[in-house]
Design an enzyme around this catalytic site. Structure first.
Site, PDB file in Angstrom:
ATOM      1  N   GLU A 154       0.029  -0.732   5.930  1.00 20.26           N
ATOM      2  CA  GLU A 154       1.128  -0.126   6.683  1.00 20.26           C
ATOM      3  C   GLU A 154       1.002   1.395   6.700  1.00 20.26           C
ATOM      4  O   GLU A 154       1.285   2.030   7.712  1.00 20.26           O
ATOM      5  CB  GLU A 154       2.474  -0.536   6.083  1.00 20.26           C
ATOM      6  CG  GLU A 154       3.666  -0.302   7.010  1.00 20.26           C
ATOM      7  CD  GLU A 154       4.248   1.103   6.943  1.00 20.26           C
ATOM      8  OE1 GLU A 154       5.017   1.476   7.850  1.00 20.26           O
ATOM      9  OE2 GLU A 154       3.939   1.849   5.977  1.00 20.26           O
ATOM     10  N   GLU A 155       0.578   1.969   5.585  1.00 20.36           N
ATOM     11  CA  GLU A 155       0.423   3.418   5.513  1.00 20.36           C
ATOM     12  C   GLU A 155      -0.894   3.881   6.128  1.00 20.36           C
ATOM     13  O   GLU A 155      -1.121   5.082   6.277  1.00 20.36           O
ATOM     14  CB  GLU A 155       0.485   3.884   4.050  1.00 20.36           C
ATOM     15  CG  GLU A 155       1.782   3.541   3.320  1.00 20.36           C
ATOM     16  CD  GLU A 155       2.986   4.315   3.809  1.00 20.36           C
ATOM     17  OE1 GLU A 155       2.845   5.083   4.784  1.00 20.36           O
ATOM     18  OE2 GLU A 155       4.063   4.156   3.230  1.00 20.36           O
ATOM     19  N   ASP A 178       0.841  -1.194   0.000  1.00 23.77           N
ATOM     20  CA  ASP A 178       0.000   0.000   0.000  1.00 23.77           C
ATOM     21  C   ASP A 178       0.876   1.245   0.000  1.00 23.77           C
ATOM     22  O   ASP A 178       2.014   1.233   0.495  1.00 23.77           O
ATOM     23  CB  ASP A 178      -0.960   0.000   1.195  1.00 23.77           C
ATOM     24  CG  ASP A 178      -0.258   0.013   2.537  1.00 23.77           C
ATOM     25  OD1 ASP A 178       0.681  -0.790   2.730  1.00 23.77           O
ATOM     26  OD2 ASP A 178      -0.649   0.814   3.412  1.00 23.77           O
TER      27      ASP A 178
END
Length: 388
Positions: free
Chosen positions: A140-141, A75
Protein backbone atom coordinates in the site's frame (compact mmCIF):
# COMPACT_ATOMS: atom_id res chain seq x y z
CA UNK A 1 -11.49 -19.59 22.86
CA UNK A 2 -8.54 -17.32 22.04
CA UNK A 3 -9.21 -13.64 22.78
CA UNK A 4 -6.52 -11.28 21.52
CA UNK A 5 -5.21 -8.15 23.23
CA UNK A 6 -5.04 -5.37 20.61
CA UNK A 7 -2.22 -3.55 22.38
CA UNK A 8 0.01 -6.61 22.56
CA UNK A 9 -0.70 -7.59 18.96
CA UNK A 10 0.03 -4.04 17.77
CA UNK A 11 3.37 -4.15 19.57
CA UNK A 12 4.18 -7.55 18.07
CA UNK A 13 3.37 -6.30 14.57
CA UNK A 14 5.53 -3.19 15.03
CA UNK A 15 8.42 -5.37 16.20
CA UNK A 16 8.26 -7.18 12.85
CA UNK A 17 9.92 -4.66 10.49
CA UNK A 18 8.03 -4.55 7.20
CA UNK A 19 9.19 -1.54 5.19
CA UNK A 20 7.63 -1.72 1.73
CA UNK A 21 7.78 -4.23 0.07
CA UNK A 22 9.25 -6.56 2.73
CA UNK A 23 5.99 -7.56 4.41
CA UNK A 24 6.79 -11.15 5.38
CA UNK A 25 7.86 -10.54 9.03
CA UNK A 26 4.58 -8.81 9.87
CA UNK A 27 2.53 -11.33 7.89
CA UNK A 28 4.15 -14.09 9.97
CA UNK A 29 2.86 -12.41 13.14
CA UNK A 30 -0.58 -11.91 11.64
CA UNK A 31 -0.87 -15.50 10.43
CA UNK A 32 0.14 -16.78 13.87
CA UNK A 33 -2.69 -14.74 15.39
CA UNK A 34 -5.34 -15.76 12.84
CA UNK A 35 -4.86 -19.51 12.58
CA UNK A 36 -5.83 -20.27 16.22
CA UNK A 37 -9.07 -18.36 15.54
CA UNK A 38 -9.93 -20.86 12.80
CA UNK A 39 -8.98 -18.88 9.70
CA UNK A 40 -7.78 -20.54 6.53
CA UNK A 41 -4.76 -18.44 5.55
CA UNK A 42 -3.15 -17.96 2.13
CA UNK A 43 -0.16 -15.77 1.36
CA UNK A 44 0.04 -15.22 -2.39
CA UNK A 45 3.03 -13.43 -3.89
CA UNK A 46 2.43 -11.23 -6.93
CA UNK A 47 4.95 -10.05 -9.49
CA UNK A 48 5.22 -7.65 -12.38
CA UNK A 49 8.17 -6.62 -14.50
CA UNK A 50 9.85 -3.50 -13.16
CA UNK A 51 8.34 -3.77 -9.66
CA UNK A 52 9.36 -5.76 -6.58
CA UNK A 53 7.57 -8.99 -5.73
CA UNK A 54 5.05 -8.50 -2.92
CA UNK A 55 3.66 -11.01 -0.45
CA UNK A 56 0.04 -10.55 0.65
CA UNK A 57 -2.36 -12.35 2.99
CA UNK A 58 -5.94 -13.53 2.61
CA UNK A 59 -7.62 -15.22 5.56
CA UNK A 60 -11.24 -16.42 5.57
CA UNK A 61 -13.63 -18.06 8.01
CA UNK A 62 -17.30 -19.00 8.07
CA UNK A 63 -20.00 -19.96 5.59
CA UNK A 64 -22.91 -18.09 4.08
CA UNK A 65 -23.88 -15.67 1.36
CA UNK A 66 -22.90 -12.46 3.13
CA UNK A 67 -19.13 -11.91 3.01
CA UNK A 68 -17.61 -9.03 4.99
CA UNK A 69 -13.92 -8.29 4.58
CA UNK A 70 -11.61 -6.15 6.70
CA UNK A 71 -8.81 -4.72 4.55
CA UNK A 72 -5.51 -3.07 5.28
CA UNK A 73 -1.76 -3.18 4.92
CA UNK A 74 1.19 -4.22 7.06
CA UNK A 75 3.86 -2.48 4.99
CA UNK A 76 5.18 0.77 6.40
CA UNK A 77 7.25 3.72 5.20
CA UNK A 78 10.93 3.89 6.19
CA UNK A 79 11.55 5.21 9.73
CA UNK A 80 14.04 7.88 8.68
CA UNK A 81 16.83 8.79 11.09
CA UNK A 82 16.44 6.22 13.85
CA UNK A 83 18.48 8.26 16.34
CA UNK A 84 15.77 10.95 16.20
CA UNK A 85 13.18 8.57 17.67
CA UNK A 86 12.40 8.58 21.39
CA UNK A 87 12.22 4.79 21.17
CA UNK A 88 13.64 2.61 18.38
CA UNK A 89 11.11 2.65 15.51
CA UNK A 90 10.63 -1.12 15.53
CA UNK A 91 10.63 -1.63 19.30
CA UNK A 92 6.87 -1.42 19.87
CA UNK A 93 7.68 0.36 23.12
CA UNK A 94 4.85 1.05 25.58
CA UNK A 95 5.62 4.30 27.38
CA UNK A 96 3.07 6.20 29.48
CA UNK A 97 0.28 4.20 27.77
CA UNK A 98 1.48 5.15 24.29
CA UNK A 99 2.59 2.51 21.81
CA UNK A 100 5.54 3.77 19.78
CA UNK A 101 6.80 2.55 16.43
CA UNK A 102 6.59 2.77 12.69
CA UNK A 103 3.13 1.58 11.68
CA UNK A 104 1.52 2.20 15.08
CA UNK A 105 -1.06 4.43 13.39
CA UNK A 106 -0.64 3.56 9.71
CA UNK A 107 -1.84 0.91 10.06
CA UNK A 108 -0.63 -1.98 12.21
CA UNK A 109 -2.60 -0.61 15.15
CA UNK A 110 -5.86 -0.84 13.23
CA UNK A 111 -5.07 -4.35 12.01
CA UNK A 112 -4.43 -5.41 15.61
CA UNK A 113 -7.80 -3.90 16.59
CA UNK A 114 -9.51 -5.74 13.73
CA UNK A 115 -8.10 -9.11 14.77
CA UNK A 116 -8.84 -8.48 18.43
CA UNK A 117 -12.41 -7.41 17.60
CA UNK A 118 -13.07 -10.59 15.65
CA UNK A 119 -11.59 -12.75 18.41
CA UNK A 120 -14.04 -11.20 20.89
CA UNK A 121 -16.93 -11.48 18.47
CA UNK A 122 -16.24 -15.15 17.76
CA UNK A 123 -15.83 -15.95 21.45
CA UNK A 124 -19.44 -14.83 21.91
CA UNK A 125 -20.85 -15.97 18.57
CA UNK A 126 -18.93 -18.99 17.33
CA UNK A 127 -21.93 -20.00 15.22
CA UNK A 128 -22.34 -16.69 13.37
CA UNK A 129 -23.92 -17.00 9.94
CA UNK A 130 -21.85 -15.53 7.16
CA UNK A 131 -18.32 -15.31 5.89
CA UNK A 132 -15.59 -13.03 7.18
CA UNK A 133 -12.10 -12.37 5.82
CA UNK A 134 -8.96 -10.31 6.13
CA UNK A 135 -7.52 -8.82 2.93
CA UNK A 136 -4.03 -7.63 3.84
CA UNK A 137 -1.38 -6.30 1.48
CA UNK A 138 2.31 -5.49 1.68
CA UNK A 139 2.17 -2.91 -1.11
CA UNK A 140 0.00 0.00 0.00
CA UNK A 141 2.86 2.38 0.79
CA UNK A 142 4.64 1.32 -2.41
CA UNK A 143 3.53 1.44 -6.05
CA UNK A 144 0.30 -0.43 -5.28
CA UNK A 145 0.74 -2.77 -8.24
CA UNK A 146 1.34 -6.15 -6.63
CA UNK A 147 -0.95 -5.65 -3.67
CA UNK A 148 -4.66 -5.18 -3.09
CA UNK A 149 -5.66 -4.88 -6.74
CA UNK A 150 -4.18 -8.28 -7.59
CA UNK A 151 -5.26 -9.83 -4.29
CA UNK A 152 -8.86 -8.94 -5.09
CA UNK A 153 -8.62 -10.60 -8.49
CA UNK A 154 -6.94 -13.63 -6.88
CA UNK A 155 -9.76 -13.97 -4.32
CA UNK A 156 -12.47 -13.56 -6.95
CA UNK A 157 -10.89 -16.26 -9.11
CA UNK A 158 -11.23 -18.59 -6.12
CA UNK A 159 -14.94 -17.92 -5.76
CA UNK A 160 -14.95 -15.19 -3.12
CA UNK A 161 -17.65 -12.59 -3.68
CA UNK A 162 -17.50 -9.70 -1.23
CA UNK A 163 -20.66 -8.09 0.12
CA UNK A 164 -19.01 -5.20 1.95
CA UNK A 165 -15.61 -4.04 3.13
CA UNK A 166 -14.07 -1.93 5.86
CA UNK A 167 -10.60 -0.42 5.41
CA UNK A 168 -8.69 0.49 8.57
CA UNK A 169 -6.78 3.53 7.31
CA UNK A 170 -6.21 6.25 9.94
CA UNK A 171 -9.28 8.28 9.02
CA UNK A 172 -10.13 9.74 12.45
CA UNK A 173 -9.27 13.42 12.83
CA UNK A 174 -9.38 14.37 16.52
CA UNK A 175 -10.67 11.28 18.32
CA UNK A 176 -11.32 7.71 17.34
CA UNK A 177 -14.53 7.42 15.35
CA UNK A 178 -15.16 11.13 14.78
CA UNK A 179 -15.38 10.56 11.03
CA UNK A 180 -16.00 7.72 8.63
CA UNK A 181 -14.83 7.80 5.04
CA UNK A 182 -17.65 6.93 2.66
CA UNK A 183 -15.73 7.77 -0.50
CA UNK A 184 -12.54 9.28 -1.83
CA UNK A 185 -11.61 11.93 -4.32
CA UNK A 186 -9.92 10.85 -7.51
CA UNK A 187 -6.28 11.59 -8.22
CA UNK A 188 -4.76 12.74 -11.49
CA UNK A 189 -1.04 13.50 -11.85
CA UNK A 190 0.74 14.77 -14.93
CA UNK A 191 3.67 16.77 -16.23
CA UNK A 192 3.27 19.80 -18.47
CA UNK A 193 6.19 20.26 -20.86
CA UNK A 194 6.65 23.67 -22.41
CA UNK A 195 8.90 23.67 -25.47
CA UNK A 196 11.02 26.65 -26.52
CA UNK A 197 14.43 27.21 -28.09
CA UNK A 198 17.62 27.11 -26.08
CA UNK A 199 19.96 30.08 -26.34
CA UNK A 200 22.51 32.35 -24.68
CA UNK A 201 21.19 34.53 -21.86
CA UNK A 202 22.97 37.53 -23.38
CA UNK A 203 21.07 37.09 -26.64
CA UNK A 204 17.45 36.44 -25.66
CA UNK A 205 16.20 37.56 -29.08
CA UNK A 206 17.76 34.42 -30.51
CA UNK A 207 16.01 32.08 -28.05
CA UNK A 208 12.51 31.21 -26.87
CA UNK A 209 12.46 30.91 -23.08
CA UNK A 210 10.58 27.76 -22.09
CA UNK A 211 10.23 28.94 -18.48
CA UNK A 212 8.25 32.02 -19.48
CA UNK A 213 6.08 29.87 -21.70
CA UNK A 214 5.48 27.43 -18.87
CA UNK A 215 4.44 30.30 -16.58
CA UNK A 216 1.82 31.36 -19.12
CA UNK A 217 0.48 27.83 -19.31
CA UNK A 218 0.32 27.44 -15.52
CA UNK A 219 -1.49 30.74 -15.12
CA UNK A 220 -4.12 29.63 -17.61
CA UNK A 221 -4.44 26.26 -15.92
CA UNK A 222 -4.90 27.50 -12.35
CA UNK A 223 -6.60 30.90 -12.72
CA UNK A 224 -10.12 29.46 -12.39
CA UNK A 225 -11.23 26.83 -9.84
CA UNK A 226 -12.11 23.47 -11.33
CA UNK A 227 -15.51 23.44 -9.60
CA UNK A 228 -17.31 24.52 -6.44
CA UNK A 229 -17.73 21.06 -4.97
CA UNK A 230 -20.70 18.73 -4.96
CA UNK A 231 -23.20 17.26 -2.52
CA UNK A 232 -20.69 14.87 -0.92
CA UNK A 233 -17.33 16.32 -1.97
CA UNK A 234 -15.23 19.42 -1.41
CA UNK A 235 -14.10 21.47 -4.43
CA UNK A 236 -11.53 19.77 -6.62
CA UNK A 237 -7.93 20.93 -6.26
CA UNK A 238 -4.98 21.23 -8.61
CA UNK A 239 -1.57 21.81 -7.07
CA UNK A 240 1.72 22.39 -8.90
CA UNK A 241 4.27 20.32 -6.98
CA UNK A 242 7.47 20.81 -8.99
CA UNK A 243 8.95 23.07 -11.68
CA UNK A 244 12.23 22.19 -13.36
CA UNK A 245 14.37 22.80 -16.42
CA UNK A 246 17.38 20.60 -15.67
CA UNK A 247 19.48 23.67 -16.42
CA UNK A 248 22.48 24.23 -14.14
CA UNK A 249 24.08 27.06 -16.14
CA UNK A 250 23.58 30.77 -15.39
CA UNK A 251 23.94 31.91 -18.98
CA UNK A 252 21.70 29.46 -20.85
CA UNK A 253 18.06 30.11 -21.66
CA UNK A 254 16.28 26.76 -21.31
CA UNK A 255 14.63 25.24 -24.32
CA UNK A 256 12.34 23.01 -22.26
CA UNK A 257 10.61 23.47 -18.89
CA UNK A 258 8.50 21.01 -16.96
CA UNK A 259 5.89 21.36 -14.23
CA UNK A 260 4.43 18.42 -12.33
CA UNK A 261 0.98 18.75 -10.79
CA UNK A 262 -1.55 16.68 -8.91
CA UNK A 263 -5.31 17.13 -8.89
CA UNK A 264 -7.61 15.64 -6.27
CA UNK A 265 -10.96 15.74 -7.98
CA UNK A 266 -14.55 15.11 -6.95
CA UNK A 267 -17.48 13.45 -8.68
CA UNK A 268 -17.96 16.40 -11.01
CA UNK A 269 -15.23 14.78 -13.08
CA UNK A 270 -13.85 11.51 -14.31
CA UNK A 271 -10.18 11.08 -15.09
CA UNK A 272 -11.09 11.38 -18.79
CA UNK A 273 -13.19 14.51 -18.50
CA UNK A 274 -10.66 16.15 -16.18
CA UNK A 275 -7.81 15.55 -18.61
CA UNK A 276 -9.93 17.01 -21.38
CA UNK A 277 -10.56 20.14 -19.28
CA UNK A 278 -6.86 20.50 -18.46
CA UNK A 279 -5.95 20.19 -22.13
CA UNK A 280 -8.63 22.75 -23.03
CA UNK A 281 -7.24 25.26 -20.53
CA UNK A 282 -3.67 24.72 -21.72
CA UNK A 283 -4.67 25.13 -25.35
CA UNK A 284 -6.55 28.33 -24.54
CA UNK A 285 -3.55 29.71 -22.64
CA UNK A 286 -1.14 28.74 -25.44
CA UNK A 287 -3.19 30.67 -28.04
CA UNK A 288 -1.54 28.62 -30.76
CA UNK A 289 1.80 30.27 -29.99
CA UNK A 290 3.24 27.89 -27.37
CA UNK A 291 4.20 24.33 -28.14
CA UNK A 292 3.38 22.10 -25.17
CA UNK A 293 2.67 18.48 -24.27
CA UNK A 294 1.07 16.64 -21.36
CA UNK A 295 2.48 13.44 -19.88
CA UNK A 296 0.43 11.48 -17.35
CA UNK A 297 2.27 10.43 -14.20
CA UNK A 298 1.31 7.76 -11.68
CA UNK A 299 -1.84 5.78 -12.53
CA UNK A 300 -4.96 7.94 -12.04
CA UNK A 301 -7.96 6.95 -9.97
CA UNK A 302 -11.57 8.08 -10.15
CA UNK A 303 -13.58 9.41 -7.25
CA UNK A 304 -16.10 7.10 -5.67
CA UNK A 305 -18.87 7.15 -3.10
CA UNK A 306 -20.23 4.27 -1.02
CA UNK A 307 -23.89 3.69 -1.88
CA UNK A 308 -24.67 0.99 0.71
CA UNK A 309 -26.72 2.73 3.39
CA UNK A 310 -26.88 -0.44 5.51
CA UNK A 311 -23.08 -0.68 5.59
CA UNK A 312 -22.68 3.01 6.42
CA UNK A 313 -25.48 2.82 8.98
CA UNK A 314 -23.98 -0.22 10.70
CA UNK A 315 -20.59 1.45 11.08
CA UNK A 316 -22.05 4.78 12.16
CA UNK A 317 -24.26 3.00 14.67
CA UNK A 318 -21.28 1.07 16.04
CA UNK A 319 -19.36 4.31 16.57
CA UNK A 320 -22.38 5.90 18.25
CA UNK A 321 -22.85 2.90 20.55
CA UNK A 322 -19.23 3.01 21.75
CA UNK A 323 -18.30 6.71 21.81
CA UNK A 324 -21.72 8.27 22.25
CA UNK A 325 -21.93 10.36 19.08
CA UNK A 326 -22.37 9.67 15.40
CA UNK A 327 -19.38 10.21 13.08
CA UNK A 328 -19.12 12.74 10.31
CA UNK A 329 -19.36 11.19 6.87
CA UNK A 330 -16.30 12.35 4.92
CA UNK A 331 -14.80 12.04 1.44
CA UNK A 332 -11.75 14.22 2.10
CA UNK A 333 -8.08 13.36 2.33
CA UNK A 334 -5.93 11.34 -0.01
CA UNK A 335 -6.36 8.00 -1.70
CA UNK A 336 -6.27 4.51 -0.22
CA UNK A 337 -6.69 0.92 -1.36
CA UNK A 338 -10.43 1.50 -1.06
CA UNK A 339 -10.11 2.80 -4.62
CA UNK A 340 -9.52 -0.80 -5.72
CA UNK A 341 -12.03 -2.44 -3.39
CA UNK A 342 -14.93 -0.24 -4.53
CA UNK A 343 -14.90 -2.08 -7.86
CA UNK A 344 -15.77 -5.32 -6.02
CA UNK A 345 -18.16 -4.21 -3.26
CA UNK A 346 -19.27 -1.20 -1.21
CA UNK A 347 -16.47 0.02 1.07
CA UNK A 348 -16.21 2.29 4.10
CA UNK A 349 -13.14 3.35 6.07
CA UNK A 350 -12.48 3.90 9.76
CA UNK A 351 -9.23 3.79 11.68
CA UNK A 352 -7.10 5.58 14.24
CA UNK A 353 -6.32 9.29 14.56
CA UNK A 354 -3.72 10.02 11.88
CA UNK A 355 -1.83 12.85 13.60
CA UNK A 356 1.54 11.05 13.81
CA UNK A 357 1.43 8.75 10.78
CA UNK A 358 4.69 8.75 8.77
CA UNK A 359 6.30 10.95 11.44
CA UNK A 360 9.24 10.40 13.76
CA UNK A 361 7.87 8.96 17.03
CA UNK A 362 4.73 7.63 15.36
CA UNK A 363 2.57 6.52 18.29
CA UNK A 364 -0.93 5.62 19.38
CA UNK A 365 -2.60 5.71 22.81
CA UNK A 366 -3.30 2.21 24.08
CA UNK A 367 -6.77 3.47 24.98
CA UNK A 368 -7.40 4.31 21.30
CA UNK A 369 -6.55 0.75 20.29
CA UNK A 370 -9.09 -0.53 22.79
CA UNK A 371 -11.71 1.98 21.64
CA UNK A 372 -11.25 1.06 18.00
CA UNK A 373 -11.45 -2.64 18.87
CA UNK A 374 -14.79 -2.08 20.57
CA UNK A 375 -16.11 -0.14 17.56
CA UNK A 376 -15.06 -2.89 15.17
CA UNK A 377 -16.65 -5.52 17.42
CA UNK A 378 -19.93 -3.59 17.52
CA UNK A 379 -19.77 -3.27 13.75
CA UNK A 380 -19.37 -7.05 13.39
CA UNK A 381 -22.36 -7.56 15.70
CA UNK A 382 -24.49 -5.22 13.62
CA UNK A 383 -23.49 -6.68 10.25
CA UNK A 384 -23.92 -10.32 11.17
CA UNK A 385 -27.12 -9.69 13.09
CA UNK A 386 -28.59 -8.91 9.67
CA UNK A 387 -27.41 -12.22 8.21
CA UNK A 388 -29.19 -14.48 10.71
Amino acid sequence: MTVIDPVQLARDLIRAPSVTPEAAPALDVLEAALKPLGFAVDRPVFSEVGTPDVENLFAVIGEGDYHLTFAGHVDVVPPGEEAAWRHPPFSGALDENLVYGRGAVDMKGAIAAMVAAFSRFKARRSDFSGRFSFLITGDEEGPGINGTTKLLDWAKARGHEFSGALVGEPTSADWVGDQVKIGRRGSFSATIVAHGRQGHAAYPHLAENAVMRLMTLLEGLTATPLDEGSAHFEPSTLEVVDVATGNSAWNVIPGEARARFNSRFNDCWTRTSLRAEIERRLSEAAKGEIHWSLEEGQPPSDSFLARDEALIGSLSGAVSAIVGSRPRLSTGGGTSDARFIKDFCPVVELGLVGATMHQTDERVPAADLEELTRIYEAFLDSIFARTQ
